[in-house]
Design a protein around this motif. Structure first.
Motif, PDB file in Angstrom:
ATOM      1  N   ALA A  30      -8.372   2.009   2.426  1.00 33.42           N
ATOM      2  CA  ALA A  30      -7.250   1.125   2.108  1.00 33.42           C
ATOM      3  C   ALA A  30      -6.852   0.278   3.313  1.00 33.42           C
ATOM      4  CB  ALA A  30      -6.062   1.953   1.622  1.00 33.42           C
ATOM      5  N   MET A  31      -6.955   0.882   4.478  1.00 30.78           N
ATOM      6  CA  MET A  31      -6.586   0.155   5.694  1.00 30.78           C
ATOM      7  C   MET A  31      -7.712  -0.754   6.165  1.00 30.78           C
ATOM      8  SD  MET A  31      -3.550   1.061   6.183  1.00 30.78           S
ATOM      9  CE  MET A  31      -3.210   0.294   7.758  1.00 30.78           C
ATOM     10  N   GLY A  32      -8.877  -0.602   5.592  1.00 34.31           N
ATOM     11  CA  GLY A  32     -10.016  -1.383   6.046  1.00 34.31           C
ATOM     12  C   GLY A  32     -10.545  -0.898   7.389  1.00 34.31           C
ATOM     13  N   LEU A  51       0.835  -1.211   0.000  1.00 35.07           N
ATOM     14  CA  LEU A  51       0.000   0.000   0.000  1.00 35.07           C
ATOM     15  C   LEU A  51       0.867   1.257   0.000  1.00 35.07           C
ATOM     16  CD1 LEU A  51      -2.663  -1.037   2.668  1.00 35.07           C
ATOM     17  CD2 LEU A  51      -3.074  -0.683   0.227  1.00 35.07           C
ATOM     18  N   ALA A  52       2.171   1.043   0.169  1.00 28.92           N
ATOM     19  CA  ALA A  52       3.070   2.190   0.263  1.00 28.92           C
ATOM     20  C   ALA A  52       4.436   1.785  -0.248  1.00 28.92           C
ATOM     21  CB  ALA A  52       3.173   2.656   1.716  1.00 28.92           C
ATOM     22  N   TYR A  53       5.239   2.791  -0.575  1.00 25.06           N
ATOM     23  CA  TYR A  53       6.578   2.486  -1.085  1.00 25.06           C
ATOM     24  C   TYR A  53       7.508   3.658  -0.794  1.00 25.06           C
ATOM     25  CZ  TYR A  53       5.050   5.542  -4.909  1.00 25.06           C
ATOM     26  OH  TYR A  53       4.582   6.595  -5.629  1.00 25.06           O
ATOM     27  N   PRO A  54       8.790   3.381  -0.750  1.00 26.01           N
ATOM     28  CA  PRO A  54       9.726   4.474  -0.511  1.00 26.01           C
ATOM     29  C   PRO A  54       9.969   5.261  -1.796  1.00 26.01           C
ATOM     30  CG  PRO A  54      10.894   2.392  -0.603  1.00 26.01           C
ATOM     31  CD  PRO A  54       9.446   2.071  -0.770  1.00 26.01           C
ATOM     32  N   PRO A  99     -10.922  13.461  -0.050  1.00 22.22           N
ATOM     33  CA  PRO A  99     -10.777  12.220  -0.836  1.00 22.22           C
ATOM     34  C   PRO A  99      -9.538  11.420  -0.435  1.00 22.22           C
ATOM     35  CG  PRO A  99     -11.426  14.008  -2.277  1.00 22.22           C
ATOM     36  CD  PRO A  99     -11.130  14.624  -0.928  1.00 22.22           C
ATOM     37  N   ILE A 100      -8.462  12.108  -0.123  1.00 25.90           N
ATOM     38  CA  ILE A 100      -7.243  11.414   0.321  1.00 25.90           C
ATOM     39  C   ILE A 100      -7.528  10.649   1.617  1.00 25.90           C
ATOM     40  CG2 ILE A 100      -4.915  11.749   1.256  1.00 25.90           C
ATOM     41  CD1 ILE A 100      -4.686  14.246  -0.524  1.00 25.90           C
ATOM     42  N   HIS A 101      -8.173  11.336   2.543  1.00 20.52           N
ATOM     43  CA  HIS A 101      -8.375  10.737   3.857  1.00 20.52           C
ATOM     44  C   HIS A 101      -9.319   9.538   3.801  1.00 20.52           C
ATOM     45  CE1 HIS A 101      -7.153  14.967   5.390  1.00 20.52           C
ATOM     46  NE2 HIS A 101      -6.127  14.256   4.978  1.00 20.52           N
ATOM     47  N   LEU A 102     -10.363   9.667   3.018  1.00 14.91           N
ATOM     48  CA  LEU A 102     -11.302   8.550   2.893  1.00 14.91           C
ATOM     49  C   LEU A 102     -10.614   7.353   2.246  1.00 14.91           C
ATOM     50  CD1 LEU A 102     -14.514  10.465   1.769  1.00 14.91           C
ATOM     51  CD2 LEU A 102     -13.953   9.616   4.037  1.00 14.91           C
ATOM     52  N   GLN A 103      -9.804   7.660   1.249  1.00 19.00           N
ATOM     53  CA  GLN A 103      -9.079   6.610   0.543  1.00 19.00           C
ATOM     54  C   GLN A 103      -8.141   5.856   1.505  1.00 19.00           C
ATOM     55  OE1 GLN A 103      -6.281   8.134  -2.321  1.00 19.00           O
ATOM     56  NE2 GLN A 103      -6.817   6.562  -3.822  1.00 19.00           N
ATOM     57  N   LEU A 104      -7.498   6.635   2.360  1.00 13.95           N
ATOM     58  CA  LEU A 104      -6.580   6.051   3.335  1.00 13.95           C
ATOM     59  C   LEU A 104      -7.328   5.120   4.313  1.00 13.95           C
ATOM     60  CD1 LEU A 104      -3.726   6.960   2.780  1.00 13.95           C
ATOM     61  CD2 LEU A 104      -4.193   9.031   4.084  1.00 13.95           C
ATOM     62  N   PHE A 105      -8.439   5.588   4.831  1.00 12.36           N
ATOM     63  CA  PHE A 105      -9.210   4.751   5.759  1.00 12.36           C
ATOM     64  C   PHE A 105      -9.685   3.478   5.060  1.00 12.36           C
ATOM     65  CE2 PHE A 105      -9.349   8.426   8.527  1.00 12.36           C
ATOM     66  CZ  PHE A 105      -9.371   7.864   9.787  1.00 12.36           C
ATOM     67  N   HIS A 165      -3.427  11.841  10.793  1.00 16.62           N
ATOM     68  CA  HIS A 165      -4.887  11.884  10.962  1.00 16.62           C
ATOM     69  C   HIS A 165      -5.461  10.465  10.883  1.00 16.62           C
ATOM     70  CE1 HIS A 165      -9.082  12.187  10.002  1.00 16.62           C
ATOM     71  NE2 HIS A 165      -8.911  12.088   8.708  1.00 16.62           N
ATOM     72  N   LEU A 166      -5.014   9.717   9.888  1.00 12.65           N
ATOM     73  CA  LEU A 166      -5.490   8.349   9.708  1.00 12.65           C
ATOM     74  C   LEU A 166      -5.194   7.499  10.945  1.00 12.65           C
ATOM     75  CD1 LEU A 166      -6.275   5.864   7.719  1.00 12.65           C
ATOM     76  CD2 LEU A 166      -3.787   5.647   7.455  1.00 12.65           C
TER      77      LEU A 166
END
Length: 517
Positions: free
Chosen positions: A231-233, A100-103, A223-229, A200-201
């Motif tokens: 993605a984490m389920g 879900l993330a990368y350097p 939209p970023i924040h909702l996407q983050l939540f 925040h997440l």
RNA sequence: GGCUGGUUGGAGAAACGGUUAACUCACAAGCCUUUCACGCUUGCAUUCACGGGUUCGAAUCCCGUACCAGUCACCA
């Protein structure tokens, strides 16, 4: 319901922050929920040491006390982001493992070069899709760079698409459409600290916040924040994007600015002596406009009996209106008991106006008597909008300040001769009549006026001006000036009564002596 | 410039398509009053940014334009 206030330690408490914390605190308390305060100190460059505690203290002055915070602690701590690094690290690691993330090793120069290229190509700028170059780095390269100690950030791997629309629901603004986020936003900075979005997440998830109250400037990143939540389920919290308090500046409205506007700091109003009750009440009127109607229905109720509603909040930032703050404050001060206003005025004066504090403290009962004039009842006096207004109105009650008035020019009516003034003063001095009730005392004063050649009735005087030196008002004015050094005072009968005959005599004698000079 | 909100008097604003557009503050005039501070009365948008449309009827619904605000960072 769990709400929070999450200030950055970058200075004093801003009025907008007070407004936001008032709203979220009330919302939590109305539902018997929890309100906590978390310090967002991930921007080490802008941090001002100690300002976190200062903010907490200033909130407390306004009665806003979190159930959990970075001083008090709580079960969901730490309440300081810089101390939560181990938590962020765990989540980052999980996201890395879940792809879900990368350097990302791009430097600032790389990024601005890319931005320039995107601008010339007239495509959306940013780190996304094919431009997200580090997304495609082979594992070996990544490992080599890491081993080499190259600085890096961690980016979220967005699966969003600019052509997709998502429905947004805001407690204040209702529902509307926004486009999905396709940017691989930075979630961990090269200093190892999280960005706002990521903090925040993680924090609001683990600190079990149910409603996010924050300034409307955050709406665009929803939209970023909702996407983050998602993605984490994790369950999405609800959001309430609060309007920002504005001011008018050279014809245009703009946000109150910490840098430009001294009144952006709540301490400015504290210092000026505005009662906290008045200030909070003003904030309530801009929070919910039906508050004013409620106040008219419930003039003496506690403002926190009012049920705040996000649905009834305006979408537009209100212009800050100092005149309205004054009007509301006047009301609040007028309806305080003498004891209450005495204590509060003294507490204020102790910090901001020591000579006033000294005067009060020299004889608290005397001050209380003065401040009690026409206090209480349905229609109390409304002389003061702030604590600093009190002393200039009543200072003449203290000899030292009275003497100062007397050393200046006295505002007697110039058409009256000194002989008449002295006659009036001597006449009253011989008959202070302060053992009488107010109405009888005034009747007596009319008699004295008559003796001295003044009309006891203003109407009579107006009909026949030549027959008198003046009317009862002119007569009273002479005594008023002699006793107070000023043309106006609160209710004169009570002023005289509080001063007492001895002090009145002294003052009248002093005036006569001055006139005879 | 893209995206998202918004636009009712000097300020905060109400009005869930239906007669004269509430209320609070400010302002003005008057009344009351020994001064001051209150209090009371009256006035203050022929009209809801502008243009067009829908409707028996629009501030309220639709379209366009203008303007305001927010946002587009390894800042929050």
């Amino acid at each position: 319901m769990v709400t929070r206030f999450a200030p950055s330690p970058t200075g004093f408490l801003h009025m907008g922050s007070l407004f936001a914390s008032l709203c979220s605190w009330r919302y939590a308390k109305q539902s018997k929920g929890v309100f906590f305060c978390r310090l967002e100190d991930t921007d080490t460059k802008r941090e001002i040491t100690g300002s976190g505690n200062q903010v907490l203290q200033e909130l407390a002055i306004y009665g806003i006390i979190p159930d959990e915070d970075f001083v008090l602690g709580g079960a969901y701590g730490p309440y300081v982001q810089s101390e939560r690094k181990p938590i962020y690290d765990v989540v980052i690691k999980a996201m890395l493992l879940d792809d879900l993330a990368y350097p990302c090793f791009c430097t600032h120069e790389d990024l601005s070069a890319m931005r320039a290229k995107q601008e010339s190509l007239k495509v959306n700028p940013g780190y996304y899709g094919e431009y997200a170059t580090c997304r495609f780095l082979p594992k070996e390269t990544v490992l080599a760079k890491l081993k080499n100690g190259d600085p890096f950030v961690i980016r979220f791997k967005s699966n969003g698409n600019q052509t997709h629309k998502i429905m947004i629901t805001d407690l204040i603004r209702g529902s509307f459409e926004m486009t999905e986020n396709d940017q691989d936003i930075v979630i961990m900075k090269s200093d190892g600290l999280p960005t706002y979005h990521f903090a925040h997440l993680v924090d609001d998830h683990f600190m079990r916040t149910t409603i996010i109250t924050r300034g409307e400037e955050w709406m665009a990143s929803l939209p970023i924040h909702l996407q983050l939540f998602d993605a984490m389920g994790w369950d999405r919290p609800q959001y309430a994007h609060l309007p920002v308090i504005m001011k008018i500046d050279e014809g245009t409205r703009r946000k109150l600015s910490k840098r430009k506007d001294p009144e952006a700091a709540v301490s400015y109003f504290l210092e000026a002596g505005y009662p906290i009750e008045g200030f909070l009440e003003y904030l309530m009127t801009i929070a919910n406009t039906n508050f004013e109607a409620w106040r008219i229905e419930n003039p003496q109720a506690n403002i926190f009996d009012f049920q705040l509603s996000f649905a009834k909040m305006t979408l537009d930032g209100a212009l800050f209106d100092l005149e309205k703050v004054k009007s509301i404050s006047k009301d609040r001060l007028a309806f305080m008991s003498a004891d209450e206003i005495t204590n509060k005025a003294l507490a204020w004066a102790n910090i901001y106006e020591p000579q006033f504090a000294l005067a009060i403290a020299s004889d608290v009962d005397y001050f209380k008597a003065i401040i009690s004039i026409e206090r209480g009842g349905e229609k109390p006096r409304k002389d003061y909008a702030k604590y600093s207004d009190i002393f200039p109105i009543i200072d003449f009650m203290y000899d030292q300040y009275y003497d100062q008035y007397m050393s200046g020019e006295l505002p007697f009516n110039e058409s009256l001769s000194k002989d008449i003034l002295i006659k009036v003063l001597n006449t009253y001095k011989a008959n202070p009549s302060l053992d009488l009730q107010e109405s009888e005392w005034f009747e007596k004063l009319k008699v004295l006026a008559s003796i001295c050649g003044f009309s006891p009735s203003v109407k009579e005087y107006k009909k026949n001006k030549e027959a008198f030196y003046g009317h009862i008002g002119d007569f009273a004015e002479i005594i008023r000036i002699a006793v107070s050094g000023r043309k106006n005072t609160p209710n004169f009968y009570y002023i005289l009564k509080i001063l007492g005959t001895e002090r009145i005599n002294k003052r009248i004698n002093k005036t006569i002596a001055l006139l005879e000079e």
